[in-house]
Design a protein around this motif. Structure first.
Motif, PDB file in Angstrom:
ATOM      1  N   GLN A  16       0.826  -1.213   0.000  1.00  0.00           N
ATOM      2  CA  GLN A  16       0.000   0.000   0.000  1.00  0.00           C
ATOM      3  C   GLN A  16       0.853   1.252   0.000  1.00  0.00           C
ATOM      4  N   SER A  37       3.337   7.264  -2.166  1.00  0.00           N
ATOM      5  CA  SER A  37       2.050   6.743  -2.600  1.00  0.00           C
ATOM      6  C   SER A  37       1.458   5.949  -1.447  1.00  0.00           C
ATOM      7  N   SER A  38       0.195   6.197  -1.129  1.00  0.00           N
ATOM      8  CA  SER A  38      -0.484   5.436  -0.076  1.00  0.00           C
ATOM      9  C   SER A  38      -1.617   4.599  -0.658  1.00  0.00           C
ATOM     10  N   ASP A  39      -1.638   4.488  -2.002  1.00  0.00           N
ATOM     11  CA  ASP A  39      -2.702   3.735  -2.661  1.00  0.00           C
ATOM     12  C   ASP A  39      -2.143   2.756  -3.708  1.00  0.00           C
ATOM     13  N   TYR A  40      -1.089   2.049  -3.299  1.00  0.00           N
ATOM     14  CA  TYR A  40      -0.489   1.005  -4.143  1.00  0.00           C
ATOM     15  C   TYR A  40       0.132   1.552  -5.432  1.00  0.00           C
ATOM     16  N   GLY A  41       0.560   2.806  -5.402  1.00  0.00           N
ATOM     17  CA  GLY A  41       1.253   3.382  -6.548  1.00  0.00           C
ATOM     18  C   GLY A  41       0.374   4.097  -7.558  1.00  0.00           C
ATOM     19  N   LEU A  42      -0.921   4.215  -7.286  1.00  0.00           N
ATOM     20  CA  LEU A  42      -1.805   4.889  -8.234  1.00  0.00           C
ATOM     21  C   LEU A  42      -1.586   6.397  -8.264  1.00  0.00           C
ATOM     22  N   ASN A  43      -1.404   7.013  -7.107  1.00  0.00           N
ATOM     23  CA  ASN A  43      -1.204   8.457  -7.007  1.00  0.00           C
ATOM     24  C   ASN A  43       0.019   8.736  -6.154  1.00  0.00           C
ATOM     25  N   TRP A  44       0.702   9.852  -6.454  1.00  0.00           N
ATOM     26  CA  TRP A  44       1.939  10.208  -5.754  1.00  0.00           C
ATOM     27  C   TRP A  44       1.899  11.664  -5.314  1.00  0.00           C
ATOM     28  N   THR A  45       2.486  11.932  -4.128  1.00  0.00           N
ATOM     29  CA  THR A  45       2.670  13.298  -3.640  1.00  0.00           C
ATOM     30  C   THR A  45       4.119  13.430  -3.192  1.00  0.00           C
TER      31      THR A  45
END
Length: 108
Positions: A16, A37-45
């Motif tokens: 995750q 990413s905290s959503d398995y690599g879908l979004n990045w900050t």
């Protein structure tokens, strides 16, 4: 982010949380930090790590459950227990580390 460079990634046990030290231009200046990413690599900050994004992060590590993050900058190891929002120096014994700590490991 164009013209960016990622290296030395880390991932929590479930996949995750993904972390990657980041270097690249942001708003016309060079920026060092951590891509998160905290959503398995879908979004990045991008997160800031002390000292104020002016030096590169040498290494990064994350605990199996994703609750503890470590980052080394030169001879200092920083930690975060709130998913990268806040960082504090954990270990600062400059005489014990080589010039740049290029590895970190967590056993949790």
């Amino acid at each position: 982010v164009s013209q960016s460079r990622y290296y030395a990634t880390a991932m929590s046990g479930s996949g995750q949380f993904l972390l990657a030290p980041y270097y690249g231009p942001t708003a016309g200046t060079h920026y060092y930090g951590i891509a998160i990413s905290s959503d398995y690599g879908l979004n990045w900050t991008l997160a800031q790590v002390l000292p104020a994004n002016t030096v590169p992060i040498d290494s990064i590590s994350i605990s199996h459950d994703g609750n503890l993050w470590l980052a080394s900058i030169g001879k200092v190891v920083y930690y975060s227990t709130d998913y990268g929002s806040n960082w504090a120096a954990l270990y600062t014994d400059a005489g014990s580390f080589p010039d740049n700590t290029t590895w970190l490991s967590l056993n949790t």
